[in-house]
Design an enzyme around this catalytic site. Sequence first.
Site, mmCIF file in Angstrom:
data_model
loop_
_atom_site.group_PDB
_atom_site.id
_atom_site.type_symbol
_atom_site.label_atom_id
_atom_site.label_comp_id
_atom_site.label_asym_id
_atom_site.label_seq_id
_atom_site.Cartn_x
_atom_site.Cartn_y
_atom_site.Cartn_z
ATOM 1 N N ASP A 64 0.866 -1.176 0.000
ATOM 2 C CA ASP A 64 0.000 0.000 0.000
ATOM 3 C C ASP A 64 0.907 1.232 0.000
ATOM 4 O O ASP A 64 2.140 1.111 -0.166
ATOM 5 C CB ASP A 64 -1.005 -0.043 1.169
ATOM 6 C CG ASP A 64 -0.368 0.184 2.531
ATOM 7 O OD1 ASP A 64 0.876 0.304 2.600
ATOM 8 O OD2 ASP A 64 -1.109 0.238 3.528
ATOM 9 N N CYS B 190 3.116 -3.228 4.076
ATOM 10 C CA CYS B 190 2.260 -2.104 4.476
ATOM 11 C C CYS B 190 2.961 -1.436 5.657
ATOM 12 O O CYS B 190 4.141 -1.728 5.907
ATOM 13 C CB CYS B 190 0.832 -2.562 4.791
ATOM 14 S SG CYS B 190 0.650 -3.664 6.203
ATOM 15 N N THR C 140 2.627 -1.494 9.140
ATOM 16 C CA THR C 140 3.040 -2.407 10.219
ATOM 17 C C THR C 140 3.256 -3.833 9.722
ATOM 18 O O THR C 140 3.840 -4.658 10.426
ATOM 19 C CB THR C 140 1.942 -2.497 11.295
ATOM 20 O OG1 THR C 140 0.735 -2.959 10.649
ATOM 21 C CG2 THR C 140 1.695 -1.162 11.956
ATOM 22 N N HIS D 201 10.565 -23.952 8.939
ATOM 23 C CA HIS D 201 9.510 -24.684 9.652
ATOM 24 C C HIS D 201 8.114 -24.507 9.063
ATOM 25 O O HIS D 201 7.291 -25.398 9.165
ATOM 26 C CB HIS D 201 9.464 -24.233 11.132
ATOM 27 C CG HIS D 201 10.621 -24.760 11.931
ATOM 28 N ND1 HIS D 201 10.674 -24.681 13.304
ATOM 29 C CD2 HIS D 201 11.770 -25.378 11.546
ATOM 30 C CE1 HIS D 201 11.806 -25.229 13.731
ATOM 31 N NE2 HIS D 201 12.496 -25.637 12.686
ATOM 32 N N HIS E 150 7.791 -31.047 10.194
ATOM 33 C CA HIS E 150 7.096 -29.783 9.906
ATOM 34 C C HIS E 150 6.036 -29.954 8.818
ATOM 35 O O HIS E 150 5.037 -29.246 8.814
ATOM 36 C CB HIS E 150 8.104 -28.704 9.525
ATOM 37 C CG HIS E 150 9.123 -28.475 10.593
ATOM 38 N ND1 HIS E 150 8.798 -27.969 11.822
ATOM 39 C CD2 HIS E 150 10.452 -28.762 10.637
ATOM 40 C CE1 HIS E 150 9.876 -27.917 12.582
ATOM 41 N NE2 HIS E 150 10.894 -28.406 11.886
HETATM 42 C C1 RB5 Z 1 -2.006 2.656 6.392
HETATM 43 O O1 RB5 Z 1 -2.076 3.882 7.029
HETATM 44 C C2 RB5 Z 1 -1.772 1.533 7.401
HETATM 45 O O2 RB5 Z 1 -2.935 1.355 8.164
HETATM 46 C C3 RB5 Z 1 -1.374 0.262 6.692
HETATM 47 O O3 RB5 Z 1 -0.232 0.489 5.940
HETATM 48 C C4 RB5 Z 1 -1.039 -0.936 7.571
HETATM 49 O O4 RB5 Z 1 -0.135 -0.620 8.558
HETATM 50 C C5 RB5 Z 1 -2.190 -1.728 8.035
HETATM 51 O O5 RB5 Z 1 -2.061 -2.734 8.729
#
Ligand code: RB5
Length: 148
Positions: free
Chosen positions: A8, A65, A67, A98, A133
Amino acid sequence: MKVAIGCDHAGVSMKNALVPVLDELSIEWEDFGTKDEESVDYPDFGEKVSEAVSKGIVDRGILICGTGIGMSIVANKVHGIRAALCQEDYSAKMSRLHNDANVLVLPGRIIDKKKAGEILKTWFTTDFEGGRHQKRLDKIKDIEEKQK
Ligand code: RB5
């Protein structure tokens, strides 16, 4: 080895930094977007990349993305996907040894690009161990079938 890479808006800059690393590893890649920092919804890109892996159009996927959490949730909803969110080398290695992870998820806003490159290299150069595994992966597959 052919890979689908997607992100994203929070992962564009890291994605652009990882493409040369894939080239260095002689891994063929296809960019599934997004391609600029205009705000988009991560499920749209997570689904496209994961489906390409699930259908065997590509061998593996990379998703980024902010996080890595959103992309992980999305990817692991898709049939046959074993997505691993990795912030360090050890998890990257173990997710291959694994879990035979077929999608690597990276957090664009948590780790730096150098670390992401190291994780990527580890993930692509580590093979699944099989053995005990495999039995566990078969159990995951059974759960997936039961949820259909
Ligand atoms: C975008 O602002 C953020 O929410 C997305 O990149 C991500 O971290 C979602 O899990």
